[in-house]
Design a protein around this motif. Structure first.
Motif, PDB file in Angstrom:
ATOM      1  N   ILE A  61       0.837  -1.206   0.000  1.00 11.91           N
ATOM      2  CA  ILE A  61       0.000   0.000   0.000  1.00 11.91           C
ATOM      3  C   ILE A  61       0.870   1.254   0.000  1.00 11.91           C
ATOM      4  CG2 ILE A  61      -1.754   1.273   1.303  1.00 11.91           C
ATOM      5  CD1 ILE A  61      -2.763  -1.417   2.336  1.00 11.91           C
ATOM      6  N   GLU A  62       2.004   1.181   0.688  1.00 11.70           N
ATOM      7  CA  GLU A  62       2.908   2.335   0.732  1.00 11.70           C
ATOM      8  C   GLU A  62       3.435   2.680  -0.660  1.00 11.70           C
ATOM      9  OE1 GLU A  62       5.385   2.916   4.642  1.00 11.70           O
ATOM     10  OE2 GLU A  62       5.416   0.796   4.090  1.00 11.70           O
ATOM     11  N   PHE A  63       3.682   1.694  -1.484  1.00 10.04           N
ATOM     12  CA  PHE A  63       4.133   1.972  -2.852  1.00 10.04           C
ATOM     13  C   PHE A  63       3.095   2.814  -3.600  1.00 10.04           C
ATOM     14  CE2 PHE A  63       6.876  -1.880  -2.332  1.00 10.04           C
ATOM     15  CZ  PHE A  63       8.081  -1.238  -2.556  1.00 10.04           C
ATOM     16  N   GLY A  64       1.829   2.440  -3.464  1.00  9.10           N
ATOM     17  CA  GLY A  64       0.780   3.208  -4.135  1.00  9.10           C
ATOM     18  C   GLY A  64       0.669   4.620  -3.599  1.00  9.10           C
ATOM     19  N   LEU A  65       0.737   4.781  -2.271  1.00 10.75           N
ATOM     20  CA  LEU A  65       0.659   6.119  -1.684  1.00 10.75           C
ATOM     21  C   LEU A  65       1.856   6.970  -2.087  1.00 10.75           C
ATOM     22  CD1 LEU A  65      -0.604   5.233   1.917  1.00 10.75           C
ATOM     23  CD2 LEU A  65      -1.898   6.341   0.093  1.00 10.75           C
ATOM     24  N   ALA A  66       3.038   6.363  -2.151  1.00  6.68           N
ATOM     25  CA  ALA A  66       4.233   7.115  -2.538  1.00  6.68           C
ATOM     26  C   ALA A  66       4.132   7.609  -3.978  1.00  6.68           C
ATOM     27  CB  ALA A  66       5.468   6.248  -2.349  1.00  6.68           C
ATOM     28  N   ILE A  67       3.643   6.767  -4.874  1.00  8.92           N
ATOM     29  CA  ILE A  67       3.510   7.173  -6.274  1.00  8.92           C
ATOM     30  C   ILE A  67       2.480   8.291  -6.421  1.00  8.92           C
ATOM     31  CG2 ILE A  67       2.780   6.386  -8.559  1.00  8.92           C
ATOM     32  CD1 ILE A  67       3.974   3.658  -7.842  1.00  8.92           C
ATOM     33  N   LEU A  68       1.353   8.159  -5.736  1.00 10.09           N
ATOM     34  CA  LEU A  68       0.336   9.207  -5.803  1.00 10.09           C
ATOM     35  C   LEU A  68       0.864  10.518  -5.218  1.00 10.09           C
ATOM     36  CD1 LEU A  68      -2.824   7.157  -4.747  1.00 10.09           C
ATOM     37  CD2 LEU A  68      -2.270   8.016  -7.024  1.00 10.09           C
ATOM     38  N   LEU A  69       1.604  10.429  -4.127  1.00 13.41           N
ATOM     39  CA  LEU A  69       2.165  11.638  -3.529  1.00 13.41           C
ATOM     40  C   LEU A  69       3.186  12.287  -4.446  1.00 13.41           C
ATOM     41  CD1 LEU A  69       2.357  13.525  -1.102  1.00 13.41           C
ATOM     42  CD2 LEU A  69       4.007  11.946  -0.086  1.00 13.41           C
ATOM     43  N   LEU A  70       4.019  11.500  -5.091  1.00 10.23           N
ATOM     44  CA  LEU A  70       4.986  12.064  -6.036  1.00 10.23           C
ATOM     45  C   LEU A  70       4.295  12.756  -7.207  1.00 10.23           C
ATOM     46  CD1 LEU A  70       7.807   9.354  -6.266  1.00 10.23           C
ATOM     47  CD2 LEU A  70       8.046  11.723  -5.503  1.00 10.23           C
ATOM     48  N   VAL A  71       3.221  12.174  -7.708  1.00  9.05           N
ATOM     49  CA  VAL A  71       2.483  12.794  -8.814  1.00  9.05           C
ATOM     50  C   VAL A  71       1.891  14.130  -8.384  1.00  9.05           C
ATOM     51  CG1 VAL A  71       0.462  12.542 -10.308  1.00  9.05           C
ATOM     52  CG2 VAL A  71       2.008  10.620  -9.979  1.00  9.05           C
TER      53      VAL A  71
END
Length: 222
Positions: free
Chosen positions: A124-134
């Motif tokens: 789940i952290e991978f998904g949150l990190a990608i969304l935050l970077l975007v």
């Protein structure tokens, strides 16, 4: 003399006719307007609200990290509670297994639950990190500090997921049952890996706290 006298009236006529043509040009009667330019209002609104969306994703990320750390502490306490004061029906089953075997089984079940929780949360952290970077990349004023902090947090997640968590699962299964639980070296390796995992988690929380402070305190110029 006749041609000269005729040339003057014609010259006057030419001037009088030409003057109105210059004064009343066709552009005075027919005003041409340029078509309005396309204004990307949706993109502008998206850029304005990316800061709030980024704060939401970051808050969810930090809250999840704190919850997983709290859960790991509570699981250890739950093992002790089950062994010291179990439910009546559970107590009969544990007595049939024996105190030592029941303790190892309860500890193994709780550790397996914790390992599964950590593995799932890292995905789940991978998904949150990608969304935050975007969101940080699409901000109105793109800054390097938020991107660097988010990238550092993502790097820590990669380190935990591919470097520490698999080794913790392997060492943990060895130390849950004999002969691994009786070997001091195996338990020390497991405790060292667990400390590395928590150290990475603390660094991640510190970086997230700095990023949250930046998002709430820094105001971009409009």
């Amino acid at each position: 003399p006749f041609r000269a006298s005729l040339s003057k009236p014609f010259a006057a006529i030419e001037v009088s006719i030409a003057a109105p043509v210059r004064r009343f040009a066709p552009s005075a009667f027919f005003v041409t307007k340029r078509p309005p330019r396309f204004k990307p209002t949706r993109v502008k609104l998206l850029k304005v609200h990316t800061r709030r969306i980024a704060a939401f994703f970051l808050g969810a990320w930090l809250a999840g990290c704190l919850y997983v750390m709290f859960l790991s502490v509570q699981i250890t306490r739950a093992d002790q509670k089950i062994m010291t004061s179990p439910y009546p029906q559970a107590g009969k089953m544990l007595d049939s297994l024996g105190k030592e075997n029941a303790g190892m089984l309860v500890h193994h079940i709780s550790e397996e639950g914790l390992r599964f929780t950590r593995y799932s949360w890292e995905l789940i952290e991978f998904g949150l990190a990608i969304l935050l970077l975007v969101c940080l990349f699409l901000a109105t004023q793109r800054r390097m500090l938020p991107l660097i902090l988010c990238g550092a947090m993502l790097f820590l997640v990669v380190f935990q997921h591919f470097g520490v968590t698999p080794e913790l699962a392997y060492r943990g299964e060895q130390t849950d049952f004999p002969p691994g639980n009786a070997q001091l070296a195996a338990r020390e390796r497991f405790m060292a890996l667990d400390e590395v995992y928590y150290a990475a988690e603390i660094v991640k929380l510190i970086a997230g706290g700095i990023l949250a402070s930046y998002l709430f305190i820094y105001r971009p110029r409009r």
